[in-house]
Design a protein around this motif. Sequence first.
Motif, PDB file in Angstrom:
ATOM      1  N   ALA A 202       0.824  -1.213   0.000  1.00  0.00           N
ATOM      2  CA  ALA A 202       0.000   0.000   0.000  1.00  0.00           C
ATOM      3  C   ALA A 202       0.853   1.256   0.000  1.00  0.00           C
ATOM      4  O   ALA A 202       0.358   2.347  -0.311  1.00  0.00           O
ATOM      5  N   ARG A 224      -5.994  -0.501   4.750  1.00  0.00           N
ATOM      6  CA  ARG A 224      -6.916   0.466   4.172  1.00  0.00           C
ATOM      7  C   ARG A 224      -6.581   1.895   4.612  1.00  0.00           C
ATOM      8  O   ARG A 224      -6.665   2.841   3.823  1.00  0.00           O
ATOM      9  N   ASP A 225      -6.173   2.044   5.870  1.00  0.00           N
ATOM     10  CA  ASP A 225      -5.763   3.371   6.359  1.00  0.00           C
ATOM     11  C   ASP A 225      -4.575   3.899   5.548  1.00  0.00           C
ATOM     12  O   ASP A 225      -4.532   5.079   5.178  1.00  0.00           O
ATOM     13  N   GLU A 227      -3.724   3.006   2.492  1.00  0.00           N
ATOM     14  CA  GLU A 227      -4.180   3.297   1.132  1.00  0.00           C
ATOM     15  C   GLU A 227      -4.849   4.671   1.061  1.00  0.00           C
ATOM     16  O   GLU A 227      -4.616   5.435   0.118  1.00  0.00           O
ATOM     17  N   LYS A 228      -5.671   4.971   2.062  1.00  0.00           N
ATOM     18  CA  LYS A 228      -6.344   6.274   2.084  1.00  0.00           C
ATOM     19  C   LYS A 228      -5.339   7.409   2.245  1.00  0.00           C
ATOM     20  O   LYS A 228      -5.439   8.454   1.584  1.00  0.00           O
ATOM     21  N   ALA A 229      -4.348   7.204   3.144  1.00  0.00           N
ATOM     22  CA  ALA A 229      -3.341   8.245   3.365  1.00  0.00           C
ATOM     23  C   ALA A 229      -2.487   8.443   2.120  1.00  0.00           C
ATOM     24  O   ALA A 229      -2.136   9.571   1.760  1.00  0.00           O
ATOM     25  N   LYS A 231      -3.424   7.865  -0.937  1.00  0.00           N
ATOM     26  CA  LYS A 231      -4.275   8.504  -1.939  1.00  0.00           C
ATOM     27  C   LYS A 231      -4.384  10.002  -1.678  1.00  0.00           C
ATOM     28  O   LYS A 231      -4.326  10.820  -2.596  1.00  0.00           O
ATOM     29  N   ALA A 232      -4.503  10.366  -0.412  1.00  0.00           N
ATOM     30  CA  ALA A 232      -4.587  11.787  -0.065  1.00  0.00           C
ATOM     31  C   ALA A 232      -3.304  12.509  -0.429  1.00  0.00           C
ATOM     32  O   ALA A 232      -3.322  13.640  -0.933  1.00  0.00           O
ATOM     33  N   SER A 235      -3.002  13.063  -4.181  1.00  0.00           N
ATOM     34  CA  SER A 235      -3.888  14.083  -4.729  1.00  0.00           C
ATOM     35  C   SER A 235      -3.281  15.468  -4.663  1.00  0.00           C
ATOM     36  O   SER A 235      -3.794  16.415  -5.242  1.00  0.00           O
ATOM     37  N   SER A 237      -2.859  17.295  -1.868  1.00  0.00           N
ATOM     38  CA  SER A 237      -3.412  18.129  -0.808  1.00  0.00           C
ATOM     39  C   SER A 237      -2.301  18.578   0.132  1.00  0.00           C
ATOM     40  O   SER A 237      -1.518  17.774   0.598  1.00  0.00           O
ATOM     41  N   GLU A 247      -5.586  13.937  -9.005  1.00  0.00           N
ATOM     42  CA  GLU A 247      -5.371  12.584  -8.491  1.00  0.00           C
ATOM     43  C   GLU A 247      -5.281  11.582  -9.646  1.00  0.00           C
ATOM     44  O   GLU A 247      -6.054  11.643 -10.598  1.00  0.00           O
TER      45      GLU A 247
END
Length: 300
Positions: A202, A224-225, A227-229, A231-232, A235, A237, A247
């Motif tokens: 990830a 999953r955490d 992956e979300k981080a 992805k952020a 992007s 941000s 993104e």
Amino acid sequence: MAKSTDKRRLGRGLSALMADIEPNAAQDAGPSDARASGRTDRQIPIEDVQPNPDQPRRAFDEEQLRELAASIREHGIIQPLIVRPDPAESGKYQIVAGERRWRAAQIAQLHEVPALVRDFDDNEVLQVAIIENVQRADLNPIEEALGYKQLMEKFGHTQLALSTAMGKSRSHLANMMRLLQLPDEIQAMVRDGELSSGHARALVTAENPIALALRAVREGMSVRDIEKAAKAGASGSTVGGATTRPEKDADTRALEADLKAALSMKVSIDHNAQSGAGKITINYKDLEQLDDLMRKLNAG
């Protein structure tokens, strides 16, 4: 065309070499079967056996060796070592497969070890050693990935052919190979068991994978955490209202990861979904790596 393919194949073939290290092959075969297959099962003085200097596995867990030595004291060595006559020293034998058993036998103070003597050349010795290591259940994900990489790079096996021969899915091989694209610091965390292979994968697309890895360990983040981080971060941000970048979609990130695994280099894909155009950026660290890239592109 056939001539080119033959150059990429070892004389005995991968499947034939793998048959030599099946755990129950020597136990199931009777004396006549052993003679018919060319196997020589004998007891060899332990001081006449020495490790292969090119053995790809370097680390042996001392506690596990002591546990194996205790088992050997009680039950003996069930599975013979595979050795070949030492090419550099007459009367001596070089381990092809079974160095862990040999080391444990020394701790158990055995005077002899059972062995199958095989006439392997240097390439076959290395390939069998890698296969034996990859098939071991206690390999960490990085060691497993390095084993696959050696088989592919040194012997010209494709992911598809290797996955068939090893009984692994192609996606499993691809996922393992992706781990080698991570920084050394993260690979060390995987080796030490601080991160699982899923957590590490990830991190492949993260903008700052080391910082995110440290955070994941510190906070006990799930896959999953992470992956979300990641992805952020991808992007664009940022704190303070800095300009953000669009993104990348999941397919583009997956394709980047596949190319990284195939080329062993950092790859970035910038794709414009509206026009369909884009560019691929491949980063090499030195001229040797650039030469390696050119060889791979020419071979393809």
